[in-house]
Motif scaffolding. Structure first.
Motif, PDB file in Angstrom:
ATOM      1  N   ALA A 110      -7.553   4.619  -8.871  1.00  0.00           N
ATOM      2  CA  ALA A 110      -8.099   5.291  -7.687  1.00  0.00           C
ATOM      3  C   ALA A 110      -8.235   4.338  -6.505  1.00  0.00           C
ATOM      4  N   PHE A 163      -6.379   1.502  -5.815  1.00  0.00           N
ATOM      5  CA  PHE A 163      -5.166   0.915  -5.248  1.00  0.00           C
ATOM      6  C   PHE A 163      -4.373   1.943  -4.458  1.00  0.00           C
ATOM      7  N   GLU A 164      -4.083   1.595  -3.222  1.00  0.00           N
ATOM      8  CA  GLU A 164      -3.267   2.454  -2.364  1.00  0.00           C
ATOM      9  C   GLU A 164      -2.058   1.662  -1.901  1.00  0.00           C
ATOM     10  N   ASP A 165      -0.898   2.287  -2.009  1.00  0.00           N
ATOM     11  CA  ASP A 165       0.353   1.661  -1.579  1.00  0.00           C
ATOM     12  C   ASP A 165       0.961   2.520  -0.478  1.00  0.00           C
ATOM     13  N   ASP A 166       1.342   1.885   0.600  1.00  0.00           N
ATOM     14  CA  ASP A 166       1.985   2.594   1.714  1.00  0.00           C
ATOM     15  C   ASP A 166       3.471   2.289   1.670  1.00  0.00           C
ATOM     16  N   ARG A 170       3.757  -4.919   1.081  1.00  0.00           N
ATOM     17  CA  ARG A 170       3.202  -4.131  -0.023  1.00  0.00           C
ATOM     18  C   ARG A 170       2.899  -5.018  -1.221  1.00  0.00           C
ATOM     19  N   TYR A 198      -0.339   2.164 -13.633  1.00  0.00           N
ATOM     20  CA  TYR A 198      -0.636   1.057 -12.723  1.00  0.00           C
ATOM     21  C   TYR A 198       0.564   0.110 -12.636  1.00  0.00           C
ATOM     22  N   ARG A 241       3.313   1.272 -10.359  1.00  0.00           N
ATOM     23  CA  ARG A 241       3.094   1.095  -8.920  1.00  0.00           C
ATOM     24  C   ARG A 241       3.657  -0.244  -8.448  1.00  0.00           C
TER      25      ARG A 241
END
Length: 194
Positions: free
Chosen positions: A72, A74-77, A85, A129, A132
């Protein structure tokens, strides 16, 4: 079954999980009894069963909670450059795990104590995870900025290296967390750049 006088489930439940986390990390899951967890919390051993059906469920819940929080947070753009990144991943992974050394220890060292059905669930969360990071590495290879022969092996190697920081780094030591994170980013960057 009557609740112990003065107990509150919204207070005692988290205390049970916190005590189990601490004791499992200190002595290992196999060596910790429900009676020891109860003593740490200050309740009778039978009272623990108001909060968890058994020790295996407690271990599973701790691991699942850790992995769910990790996923929740970790955010990747994907619109950003792969190098940015990857640097974000390195920084995030080290800082997230540094703040949770007991949870990290349990998540990696106590997998062997999960029942087969619980292991499958935790392993699936771990794969999500890992995927990602592997996506970042694949995107970097496709963009020609990373040179990685096998993105799965690179993913596992990078995660193992970064997770290791939580086993030895101590605040107030020779290097700050920022310095350590910077050096690890440099090592990771060099390892994926041909």
């Amino acid at each position: 079954m009557a609740r112990t006088q003065g107990s509150h489930s919204d207070i005692t439940g988290p205390r049970v999980r916190d005590a189990a986390l601490r004791l499992f990390a200190q002595g290992g899951y196999a060596a910790v009894s429900m009676r020891a967890i109860a003593a740490e919390v200050g309740v009778q051993a039978g009272a623990l069963y108001n909060y968890t059906p058994d020790k295996q469920t407690l271990l599973f819940d701790l691991m699942k909670g850790h992995m769910s929080d990790l996923l929740a947070a970790f955010e990747d753009d994907a619109a950003r450059a792969p190098q940015d990144r990857l640097q974000h991943f390195v920084d995030f992974h080290i800082r997230f795990h540094h703040a949770r050394p007991d949870a990290v220890f349990i998540a990696y060292m106590e997998l062997r104590n999960l029942s087969p059905e619980n292991f499958v669930q935790i392993e699936a969360l771990r794969r999500r995870y890992e995927d990602r990071l592997e996506t970042i590495l694949r995107d970097g290879v496709a963009a020609g900025v990373f040179t990685v022969a096998d993105t799965k092996i690179a993913t596992l190697a990078v995660i193992a290296m970064l997770t290791g920081v939580s086993t030895w780094f101590r605040t107030g030591g020779r290097l700050s967390l920022n310095q350590v994170t910077g050096q690890y980013w440099d090592m990771v960057r060099k390892s994926v750049s041909g």
